[in-house]
Motif scaffolding. Sequence first.
Motif, PDB file in Angstrom:
ATOM      1  N   THR A  89       0.824  -1.163  -0.116  1.00 15.52           N
ATOM      2  CA  THR A  89       0.165  -0.090   0.014  1.00 15.52           C
ATOM      3  C   THR A  89       0.811   1.296  -0.264  1.00 15.52           C
ATOM      4  N   TRP A  90       1.992   1.097   0.795  1.00 21.17           N
ATOM      5  CA  TRP A  90       2.923   2.465   0.951  1.00 21.17           C
ATOM      6  C   TRP A  90       3.807   2.573  -0.404  1.00 21.17           C
ATOM      7  N   LEU A  91       4.122   1.689  -1.086  1.00 17.52           N
ATOM      8  CA  LEU A  91       4.859   1.616  -2.186  1.00 17.52           C
ATOM      9  C   LEU A  91       3.706   2.124  -3.282  1.00 17.52           C
ATOM     10  N   LEU A  92       2.564   1.777  -3.450  1.00 19.90           N
ATOM     11  CA  LEU A  92       1.609   2.246  -4.340  1.00 19.90           C
ATOM     12  C   LEU A  92       1.455   3.670  -4.306  1.00 19.90           C
ATOM     13  N   SER A  93       1.271   3.962  -3.160  1.00 19.26           N
ATOM     14  CA  SER A  93       0.918   5.372  -2.617  1.00 19.26           C
ATOM     15  C   SER A  93       1.939   6.332  -3.097  1.00 19.26           C
ATOM     16  N   ARG A  94       2.947   5.972  -2.773  1.00 24.33           N
ATOM     17  CA  ARG A  94       4.523   6.684  -3.165  1.00 24.33           C
ATOM     18  C   ARG A  94       4.448   6.934  -4.577  1.00 24.33           C
ATOM     19  N   ILE A  95       4.025   5.996  -5.319  1.00 20.89           N
ATOM     20  CA  ILE A  95       4.388   6.132  -6.701  1.00 20.89           C
ATOM     21  C   ILE A  95       3.069   6.690  -7.455  1.00 20.89           C
ATOM     22  N   ARG A  96       2.174   6.780  -6.786  1.00 22.35           N
ATOM     23  CA  ARG A  96       1.094   7.665  -7.481  1.00 22.35           C
ATOM     24  C   ARG A  96       0.941   8.930  -6.884  1.00 22.35           C
ATOM     25  N   ASP A  97       1.581   9.271  -5.906  1.00 19.04           N
ATOM     26  CA  ASP A  97       1.699  10.364  -5.303  1.00 19.04           C
ATOM     27  C   ASP A  97       2.186  11.582  -6.497  1.00 19.04           C
ATOM     28  N   THR A  98       1.880  12.996  -5.931  1.00 19.98           N
ATOM     29  CA  THR A  98       2.254  13.834  -6.935  1.00 19.98           C
ATOM     30  C   THR A  98       3.777  14.240  -6.809  1.00 19.98           C
ATOM     31  N   GLN A  99       4.217  14.689  -7.950  1.00 18.90           N
ATOM     32  CA  GLN A  99       5.672  15.041  -7.959  1.00 18.90           C
ATOM     33  C   GLN A  99       6.053  15.985  -7.161  1.00 18.90           C
ATOM     34  N   TYR A 100       5.232  16.972  -6.716  1.00 20.35           N
ATOM     35  CA  TYR A 100       5.351  17.984  -5.772  1.00 20.35           C
ATOM     36  C   TYR A 100       5.561  17.428  -4.513  1.00 20.35           C
ATOM     37  N   ASN A 101       4.651  16.283  -4.105  1.00 22.58           N
ATOM     38  CA  ASN A 101       4.995  15.349  -2.848  1.00 22.58           C
ATOM     39  C   ASN A 101       5.954  14.488  -2.820  1.00 22.58           C
ATOM     40  N   GLY A 102       6.874  14.712  -3.878  1.00 21.40           N
ATOM     41  CA  GLY A 102       7.882  13.492  -3.754  1.00 21.40           C
ATOM     42  C   GLY A 102       7.706  12.122  -4.418  1.00 21.40           C
ATOM     43  N   GLY A 103       6.378  12.284  -5.053  1.00 26.18           N
ATOM     44  CA  GLY A 103       6.046  10.917  -5.732  1.00 26.18           C
ATOM     45  C   GLY A 103       6.473  10.852  -7.536  1.00 26.18           C
ATOM     46  N   THR A 104       5.987   9.964  -7.841  1.00 23.47           N
ATOM     47  CA  THR A 104       6.421  10.056  -9.278  1.00 23.47           C
ATOM     48  C   THR A 104       5.158  10.268 -10.615  1.00 23.47           C
ATOM     49  N   GLU A 105       4.043  10.183  -9.801  1.00 19.47           N
ATOM     50  CA  GLU A 105       2.756  10.612 -10.532  1.00 19.47           C
ATOM     51  C   GLU A 105       2.688   9.577 -11.722  1.00 19.47           C
ATOM     52  N   LEU A 106       2.756   8.428 -11.403  1.00 17.71           N
ATOM     53  CA  LEU A 106       2.737   7.444 -12.506  1.00 17.71           C
ATOM     54  C   LEU A 106       1.198   6.660 -12.183  1.00 17.71           C
ATOM     55  N   LEU A 107       0.807   5.933 -12.956  1.00 19.23           N
ATOM     56  CA  LEU A 107      -0.401   5.200 -12.869  1.00 19.23           C
ATOM     57  C   LEU A 107      -0.054   3.527 -12.479  1.00 19.23           C
ATOM     58  N   VAL A 108      -0.493   3.256 -11.436  1.00 13.32           N
ATOM     59  CA  VAL A 108      -0.203   1.525 -11.204  1.00 13.32           C
ATOM     60  C   VAL A 108      -1.305   0.909 -10.797  1.00 13.32           C
TER      61      VAL A 108
END
Lengths: 657, 657
Positions: A37-56
């Motif tokens: 769950t953590w990993l997916l949320s990090r991947i989906r998070d916005t770039q502004y929040n340090g995520g990658t903004e990718l779809l998974v």
Amino acid sequence: LQRQLSGMMLSAGNGVPSFTPRVVLELASDTKEEAITWLLSRIRDTQYNGGTELLVEQLGPGADAQEKENPNMFLVGATWQRLLSGAEDLGLFKEFNDGSMRAFTCANKYNFKDFKGDGDSFLSTAECQYIIKHELDTLRAKDETHVPGLSRVKLYPGKSVIRRLLSKGILIQVFPLHEKEELKRLSFAWYKKVKLSFQPLEDIRHYYGEGQALYFGFLEYFTFALVPMALIGVPYYLFDWEDYDKYVIFASFNLVWCTVILELWKRCSSSLAYRWGTLSRKKAFEEPRPGFHGVLGFNPVTGRQEPLYPNAKRQLRVYLVSLPFVLLCLYLSLYVMMIYFLMEGWALSVHDAEPTFWTGILCFIPSVLYAVVIEIMNLIYRYAAEFLTEWENHRLESSYQNHLVLKVLVFNFFNCFASLFYIAFVMQDMVLLRQSLATLLITSQILNQLMEAFLPYWLQRRRNKKMVRKIHKGKTLEDQELPLANQVRLEADMSTYLGTFDDYLELFLLFGYVSLFSCVYPLAAVLVVLNNITEVYSDAFKMCRVFKRPFSDPAANIGVWQLAFEAMSVIAVVTNCSLIGMSPQVKAYFPDSDMQLILWTVAIEHGLLAFKFILTFLIPDVPKHIQINLSRLEFESREALKKKCVSSALVSTLNAE
Amino acid sequence: LQRQLSGMMLSAGNGVPSFTPRVVLELASDTKEEAITWLLSRIRDTQYNGGTELLVEQLGPGADAQEKENPNMFLVGATWQRLLSGAEDLGLFKEFNDGSMRAFTCANKYNFKDFKGDGDSFLSTAECQYIIKHELDTLRAKDETHVPGLSRVKLYPGKSVIRRLLSKGILIQVFPLHEKEELKRLSFAWYKKVKLSFQPLEDIRHYYGEGQALYFGFLEYFTFALVPMALIGVPYYLFDWEDYDKYVIFASFNLVWCTVILELWKRCSSSLAYRWGTLSRKKAFEEPRPGFHGVLGFNPVTGRQEPLYPNAKRQLRVYLVSLPFVLLCLYLSLYVMMIYFLMEGWALSVHDAEPTFWTGILCFIPSVLYAVVIEIMNLIYRYAAEFLTEWENHRLESSYQNHLVLKVLVFNFFNCFASLFYIAFVMQDMVLLRQSLATLLITSQILNQLMEAFLPYWLQRRRNKKMVRKIHKGKTLEDQELPLANQVRLEADMSTYLGTFDDYLELFLLFGYVSLFSCVYPLAAVLVVLNNITEVYSDAFKMCRVFKRPFSDPAANIGVWQLAFEAMSVIAVVTNCSLIGMSPQVKAYFPDSDMQLILWTVAIEHGLLAFKFILTFLIPDVPKHIQINLSRLEFESREALKKKCVSSALVSTLNAE
């Protein structure tokens, strides 16, 4: 917001996601839910929040779900906007309206050729996958000290999450998906046509990236470069078979040939790299390899926290352990070679003393034994080299690769050529040299292609059939559509392509046979040309059918191999000069003095080496028109900067007054 | 506006301008008034209007004005703001607050170290002069078809006005002014102190720029590098004078020495260049040389109108005329050498047959004749080389210089070393070799320093005295202040410094004597060290007292000379190996077979050459800490760019939604 929602949407039945899946993440089947769950949320998070903004999305179960299937497979994709901004991040070069190659920027996107609306066919699938991989790799830990739910997987601010998960075995693999339609088209253009044609380099680049395309480009170039050699070789074979004297002309041709083709390849390679936009692209700062370990500190360049390992310690390991080990192995290889020659001499003497059928067979035993021992030694050495290079603890993947290539290269060179050098220069037996060369070339050719492509294919085919049979009984692999979930699982099971290392190594050894000794056995070039033609097919075949799709690698040249081939061509000058010096034809010119002969040979050899270096210096590595294009781009960017300067200076002057 | 006015203000009596004069423009005394007015207005015009925004004033008449004095001398200066914006234009690197070197920008000026208020001591005088020269050089014609008043001086849009005036002889010279106070300080630190000390490289760089400082840095480095060699040489000289056998050890030392010092110099040089900010500074796009001619067309890089000359034509001139000419000259030089040896042999035989005083003198005549002929040949060849290189019509000054250096280098190498090689390897007479080497070294040392510094100084001093006497009768040159106008005219009359070419050439030949043959004459290193010490003083002296101040040249390394020295060190490996192979000591190991000896020598030589190349490859050219600094700067600029990208992408995304 819309995108965020679509990323979180549940997949629409039968495991088909709501976006084009590009890359697959496979996590260990026993990974805790919390970590996922953590990993997916990090991947989906916005770039502004340090995520990658990718779809998974999680991959649904296959059509014929089994107990032992790994449920933790995730499909990753991205919106077009995200891909374009990723391309800008990476500094991908694309063709501009005026035909030049420029770094892509979103602000300027409409000025790029082939950019229609928002994207389709602008970025190739290989580029999309490369962008996604890059974005995943640069997903960094924030203030987590470990992965939630997995306290043993430590993190620190700035650590690449994916790399840490990979090195801890939580993330089993990350691989890009094949594109069925494109693959079918590519494989048709590549190896299914019966008629000979140029390699479809553009398509290969489009599907596999620049690194692969450069390898096939080099293979093709090398084959064409060999054709004149082969054409000259055939009459030698047909008419002057036993006339060793004639090889002086052949050797001289050899000398010029190997210098010139390598220089021209550099130009050729930079033309390709320019056309593909990798020539002037700046490499991103490399992250430490996943296996790199050290004491946590601050990287002096980036200022980020990362493990540091003292360079002096690594140097000590390289020079005090690896180097002596390699030298020991070379000595051992030499020792084995001497035993082989002793055994062969003994077997021959037994056969000569009392020639029976059994002693005739005895004569073959040393060669067979030697060949087997060499293969075993190569194999063991390869493992040892990998172990040692891993232990040297290189920070960057590229430096790891260079050290590994160097180790393996030296040993393979020694193993393959030591016996030939011994026969040529110590025994001075040209008939034996010719025989050994022919045997080596033909057997290695056959063995290689079998081991490299057809054996893995056969294994893969058996596995595939088993799976297909389970789903659609009776249908063959070709004429049906597997559901996505099954397709992904099938690909996940395919072998991983380990890069072009072995392919280049094979070409390197073939280049050695031709450039060093082909004057003694003029048919060598013909054999290598034949080998290369089949090699193209078997390599193409194994890329398309046997292996997982590899991530593309935006290479600008063939890297360390250019150097290796050039080193070989220097050795070829020395070898050919010595062979010329030893030929009876030349010896006849100096009937009374061997010393004179040697001095002349050495003088000419030095002259040729000097000429070779001057030639390397004189032929520019990049063709003129590309140089002009590159400087024009630089000039334009500088002029733009200057204009900005002048206007800002004006403003500040006005303000001051 | 204020600046504009001050630029137009008339000079305040006695030729003292209202600004600090930095550069002098001397126009032909018969230049039409109209042309001068036009040129001055173009120089004074704002940058926005295509001018240079520099300050310029006519130099008033001297204290003791004469009829024949040229009235058309102009002083050029600039305001601090203009100099700073020029420094930004040029991309000058200055020290930042955090100790790293960064490209100067006006916007960021307060973050640079040593930037106090608006300037003083931030830019060195050499930098100011370089900026002004650059701005003058880039003053381009707008829509003028010719210089007003001078219809024969054609112009076209974009042509550099100053270069056209120079090539047409309207502008006689452009030179920077000496700075009396600074020069006094520098010359005290440099050569007036009696005690030996390190070169004041920082001060030299400050006053003369990076090119000069690198030359003196190299001279110092080379001298220090020779010290161990000289120390080892002395006991050889004292104890084993006649024992040629011992030179095996010396030759081996030589081999390692010359490879290592050149590699270390590269690191040393890049440290200096980093500290001075020239290492990562990008060179501006070079303008065509003033003498370059061709058909008017459009430059493919800049798109500007400029003369174009087909490269193929130039290549033809280089390979079909210049190359054969150089080879012919080399052949001629060889021919002269053979005549010398014949004459010497004849003179010796005459002396041996009937030894009288006159035949004793006869023995010296060939050497003297040969030395004189060599000097004459060098001189004639130098003119021919300059003529040919000019005729080859190179577009860039750098390419002209490279071709000239190559031509002169090869011929000088041949002239200086051919006779030594002949004595060493054909005559195999080590006693004669030693004698010739000693003679060559000592005479060339004495002659050089006389010709290079003291003769021009003496001539200059005579001229100065004449002028000073005219103004202040009885006073000496040292203890008085000349009025500016006289000072400027005095400097305009000084000889022009033609660059470091001859100085490097001298060092190159000395390096050759030491690395090639010092094992035969171990005192060579001692002599070269002594020579270098006096060379430092005479070079410093001639820079400060004999020549016009040269424009600084922001060099990052010693350029083509690094290559020349490396080529020499490769030749040194071959020569030393041969000398070792010829030594009686080594010959004793192979009593029965000369062939074995030669083969071993050749094998070891190849091994050493390979080792040398590997060493060159292994020692990084730039020290680690500088590499880290450079990558950090690059990383920072990329991160900044990325942040800009992300924010602009965010904005565009928000706009799209």
